[in-house]
Scaffold this active site. Structure first.
Site, mmCIF file in Angstrom:
data_model
loop_
_atom_site.group_PDB
_atom_site.id
_atom_site.type_symbol
_atom_site.label_atom_id
_atom_site.label_comp_id
_atom_site.label_asym_id
_atom_site.label_seq_id
_atom_site.Cartn_x
_atom_site.Cartn_y
_atom_site.Cartn_z
ATOM 1 N N PRO A 1 56.762 6.424 98.923
ATOM 2 C CA PRO A 1 57.272 7.762 98.597
ATOM 3 C C PRO A 1 56.171 8.834 98.653
ATOM 4 O O PRO A 1 56.416 9.967 99.065
ATOM 5 C CB PRO A 1 57.799 7.608 97.162
ATOM 6 C CG PRO A 1 58.000 6.145 96.973
ATOM 7 C CD PRO A 1 56.953 5.480 97.819
ATOM 8 N N TYR A 2 54.951 8.447 98.259
ATOM 9 C CA TYR A 2 53.818 9.383 98.296
ATOM 10 C C TYR A 2 53.497 9.759 99.744
ATOM 11 O O TYR A 2 53.278 10.934 100.054
ATOM 12 C CB TYR A 2 52.611 8.736 97.613
ATOM 13 C CG TYR A 2 51.419 9.648 97.434
ATOM 14 C CD1 TYR A 2 51.384 10.598 96.415
ATOM 15 C CD2 TYR A 2 50.320 9.577 98.286
ATOM 16 C CE1 TYR A 2 50.279 11.437 96.241
ATOM 17 C CE2 TYR A 2 49.216 10.407 98.123
ATOM 18 C CZ TYR A 2 49.202 11.332 97.100
ATOM 19 O OH TYR A 2 48.121 12.166 96.935
ATOM 20 N N ILE A 3 53.485 8.758 100.628
ATOM 21 C CA ILE A 3 53.200 9.005 102.054
ATOM 22 C C ILE A 3 54.263 9.960 102.628
ATOM 23 O O ILE A 3 53.942 10.926 103.328
ATOM 24 C CB ILE A 3 53.243 7.668 102.846
ATOM 25 C CG1 ILE A 3 52.249 6.652 102.286
ATOM 26 C CG2 ILE A 3 53.064 7.900 104.348
ATOM 27 C CD1 ILE A 3 50.816 6.871 102.595
#
Ligand code: NAP
Length: 258
Positions: free
Chosen positions: A161-163
């Site tokens: 999700p961060y990427i």
């Protein structure tokens, strides 16, 4: 110093910094103020902001704070209003607030992790830019810097999700850059590599071997000091970067060149 530029690169500028209560944002507060800007520091932890503002004022800098959660467009809107009320306009916005995810394989991460990261890192930048652009249009222009990450340029495991969120920050940056270039508003992103901050310290504490592994995949063999990232943001915010817009500046010690 090239001709035509003031000695302090940000002299006379008003800068709003989100995520200013720690790490890269707190370093940016000091760097921007040191380069002559009046700074408006925003985050959720007011005690941290008050300490920073007091410290900056002791050095003679102009500084104030506004508590806001970037997930709320209304709260961010009030932070922008506060900047204009205090200092008359908004010249620079450093949209730096961000949240990470637990290091877990994608199929084991809970939806709540995805939602937190998207709300903070993507909707947060969306909320900030819309209010900031409104203020900058009224003031005749400005410069916005959004904090993406090396994770906005290349993938790594256990951070899906961060990427995705940090890739989206670069997309929003490019879209706004193209749309508002005719209005004298520049919009750029920075993509920091591993940087010493609360986010990273927490990760290293939970997995000491992760620290050594991270340094092995870093050409300079170390993490950045937050000031090294803040310096890049200050340059993008200054008139010295007047023909730079829609760009993503890697500040990663060569990590994405490897
Ligand atoms: P940090 O020390 O944990 O700082 C994160 C900042 O974001 C804090 O000031 C926090 O303040 C603020 N924040 C978090 N959620 C918020 C919310 N909902 N509303 C308002 N403020 C919020 O970590 P950092 O490394 O300096 O992170 C700054 C940025 O750099 C983030 O966007 C991060 O993704 C990015 N980045 C970091 C690294 C790294 O290695 N450290 C690498 C690449 C990119 P409050 O908790 O007081 O609200």
């Amino acid at each position: 110093m090239s001709a035509g530029h003031p000695v302090a690169p940000l002299a006379g500028k008003v800068a709003l910094i989100t995520g200013a209560s720690s790490g890269i944002g707190a370093a940016a507060a000091r760097v921007f103020a040191d380069q002559g800007a009046a700074v408006v520091l925003s985050a959720r932890r007011e005690d941290r902001l008050l300490d920073l503002v007091a410290g900056l004022r002791r050095t003679g800098a102009e500084a104030t704070h506004w508590v806001a959660d970037v997930r709320s467009g209304e709260e961010v809107g009030r932070a922008v209003e506060h900047s204009v009320e205090c200092y008359g306009r908004l010249d620079i916005a450093f949209n730096n607030a961000g949240a990470g995810v637990p290091k877990e394989p994608m199929h084991r991460l809970a939806d709540v992790n995805y939602e937190l990261v998207m709300d903070t890192n993507v909707r947060g930048v969306w909320n900030c830019m819309r209010h900031e652009i409104t203020a900058m249009l009224a003031g005749g222009g400005g410069a916005i810097i959004n904090t993406s990450s090396v994770g906005g340029l290349v993938a790594s495991s256990t951070a899906a999700p961060y990427i995705a969120a940090k890739h989206a920050v670069i997309g929003l940056t490019k879209a706004a850059a193209v749309e508002y270039a005719p209005h004298n508003i520049r919009v750029n992103a920075i993509a920091p590599g591993l940087t010493r901050s609360e986010m990273i310290d927490e990760w290293f504490r939970s997995s000491p071997e992760a620290e050594q592994r991270a340094y092995r995949s870093a050409p300079q063999g170390r993490a950045a000091d937050p000031v090294e990232v803040a310096e890049a943001a200050a340059w993008l915010g200054s008139d010295r970067a007047s023909f730079v817009t829609g760009a993503t500046l890697s500040v990663d010690g060569g990590r994405t060149a490897w």
